[in-house]
Motif scaffolding. Structure first.
Motif, short mmCIF file in Angstrom:
data_model
loop_
_atom_site.label_atom_id
_atom_site.label_comp_id
_atom_site.label_asym_id
_atom_site.label_seq_id
_atom_site.Cartn_x
_atom_site.Cartn_y
_atom_site.Cartn_z
N THR A 49 -17.18 -29.58 7.73
CA THR A 49 -17.36 -28.25 8.30
C THR A 49 -18.82 -27.84 8.16
O THR A 49 -19.54 -28.39 7.34
CB THR A 49 -16.46 -27.21 7.60
N ARG A 50 -19.21 -26.85 8.95
CA ARG A 50 -20.58 -26.36 8.91
C ARG A 50 -20.62 -24.86 9.20
O ARG A 50 -19.77 -24.34 9.93
CB ARG A 50 -21.46 -27.04 9.98
N ILE A 51 -21.63 -24.18 8.64
CA ILE A 51 -21.97 -22.82 9.04
C ILE A 51 -22.88 -22.96 10.26
O ILE A 51 -23.76 -23.81 10.29
CB ILE A 51 -22.73 -22.09 7.91
N VAL A 52 -22.67 -22.13 11.27
CA VAL A 52 -23.51 -22.16 12.46
C VAL A 52 -24.40 -20.92 12.45
O VAL A 52 -23.92 -19.81 12.22
CB VAL A 52 -22.65 -22.17 13.74
N THR A 53 -25.69 -21.11 12.67
CA THR A 53 -26.61 -19.99 12.84
C THR A 53 -27.24 -20.09 14.22
O THR A 53 -27.52 -21.19 14.70
CB THR A 53 -27.72 -20.00 11.77
N SER A 54 -27.42 -18.95 14.86
CA SER A 54 -27.97 -18.94 16.21
C SER A 54 -28.50 -17.55 16.51
O SER A 54 -28.67 -16.72 15.60
CB SER A 54 -26.88 -19.35 17.21
N THR A 55 -28.72 -17.27 17.78
CA THR A 55 -29.10 -15.94 18.24
C THR A 55 -28.28 -15.61 19.48
O THR A 55 -27.80 -16.51 20.17
CB THR A 55 -30.60 -15.86 18.60
N VAL A 56 -28.11 -14.32 19.73
CA VAL A 56 -27.49 -13.86 20.98
C VAL A 56 -28.36 -12.76 21.57
O VAL A 56 -29.14 -12.11 20.86
CB VAL A 56 -26.03 -13.36 20.80
N LYS A 57 -28.24 -12.56 22.86
CA LYS A 57 -28.99 -11.52 23.55
C LYS A 57 -28.50 -10.14 23.12
O LYS A 57 -27.35 -9.97 22.73
CB LYS A 57 -28.82 -11.67 25.06
N VAL A 58 -29.41 -9.16 23.22
CA VAL A 58 -29.08 -7.76 22.94
C VAL A 58 -29.45 -6.92 24.15
O VAL A 58 -30.56 -7.05 24.68
CB VAL A 58 -29.83 -7.24 21.69
N SER A 59 -28.52 -6.09 24.59
CA SER A 59 -28.83 -5.17 25.68
C SER A 59 -29.17 -3.80 25.10
O SER A 59 -28.60 -3.40 24.08
CB SER A 59 -27.65 -5.05 26.66
N ARG A 60 -30.11 -3.13 25.74
CA ARG A 60 -30.51 -1.78 25.36
C ARG A 60 -31.04 -1.69 23.93
O ARG A 60 -30.90 -0.66 23.28
CB ARG A 60 -29.37 -0.80 25.57
N GLY A 61 -31.64 -2.78 23.46
CA GLY A 61 -32.16 -2.78 22.10
C GLY A 61 -33.67 -2.81 22.05
O GLY A 61 -34.34 -3.13 23.04
N ARG A 62 -34.22 -2.48 20.88
CA ARG A 62 -35.67 -2.58 20.67
C ARG A 62 -36.12 -4.03 20.64
O ARG A 62 -37.29 -4.32 20.81
CB ARG A 62 -36.05 -1.89 19.37
N LYS A 87 -24.39 -18.78 24.00
CA LYS A 87 -25.43 -18.66 25.03
C LYS A 87 -25.09 -17.54 26.01
O LYS A 87 -25.98 -16.88 26.54
CB LYS A 87 -25.59 -20.00 25.75
N ASP A 88 -23.82 -17.31 26.26
CA ASP A 88 -23.39 -16.32 27.25
C ASP A 88 -22.99 -14.97 26.65
O ASP A 88 -22.48 -14.11 27.35
CB ASP A 88 -22.21 -16.88 28.05
N VAL A 89 -23.24 -14.79 25.35
CA VAL A 89 -22.85 -13.55 24.66
C VAL A 89 -24.02 -12.57 24.66
O VAL A 89 -25.16 -12.96 24.42
CB VAL A 89 -22.41 -13.86 23.21
N THR A 90 -23.71 -11.31 24.92
CA THR A 90 -24.70 -10.24 24.81
C THR A 90 -24.10 -9.13 23.96
O THR A 90 -23.00 -8.65 24.24
CB THR A 90 -25.08 -9.67 26.20
N ALA A 91 -24.82 -8.74 22.91
CA ALA A 91 -24.40 -7.63 22.05
C ALA A 91 -25.09 -6.36 22.54
O ALA A 91 -26.20 -6.41 23.06
CB ALA A 91 -24.80 -7.91 20.61
N LYS A 92 -24.44 -5.23 22.39
CA LYS A 92 -25.01 -3.95 22.80
C LYS A 92 -25.60 -3.25 21.58
O LYS A 92 -24.93 -3.11 20.56
CB LYS A 92 -23.95 -3.08 23.46
N ALA A 93 -26.85 -2.83 21.69
CA ALA A 93 -27.50 -2.12 20.59
C ALA A 93 -26.89 -0.73 20.45
O ALA A 93 -26.41 -0.17 21.43
CB ALA A 93 -29.00 -2.03 20.86
#
Length: 122
Positions: A49-62, A87-93
């Protein structure tokens, strides 16, 4: 009997482990200075098993991106699929550390959580 060599990653000691195997059966683990090494070797060779670290896009964020990680380990065979799904995930600020960004990623029962705060743009 076959031997597999591993380096334990559970602590800074980095013990060099030797695992004796008969086919898929683990006969024994040696080279570990604590029981965590034994447990690590058994997991790594039977169900890695592994921990996954990454980034996701943010909408309306600084900021345009937020760092994220799996709250717990996921099966190693699902790591690449997990990264592709993010890759296809966007979080809202606004986003706060610990916010759940994706629940139950790939049916693993493990959530993707934010590891950074991102304020909303003004």
């Amino acid at each position: 009997m076959e031997e597999k060599k591993l380096i334990c990653i559970n602590c800074p000691l980095g013990c060099r482990l030797t695992v004796a195997m008969d086919g898929e059966t683990i006969l024994g683990v040696s080279g570990n200075t604590c029981m965590r090494g034994d447990s690590y070797a058994r997991r790594e060779l039977t169900n890695p098993t592994r921990i996954v670290t990454s980034t996701v896009k943010v909408s309306r964020g600084r900021e345009k991106m937020v760092s994220v990680k799996t709250r717990e380990d996921i099966p190693k065979k699902k790591v690449l699929e997990c990264v592709r799904a993010l890759k296809d995930v966007t979080a809202k600020a606004p986003v706060r550390i610990g916010d759940v960004i994706v629940e139950n990623i790939l049916g693993t029962g493990v959530d993707i959580v934010a590891t950074k705060n991102v304020e909303a743009a003004e």
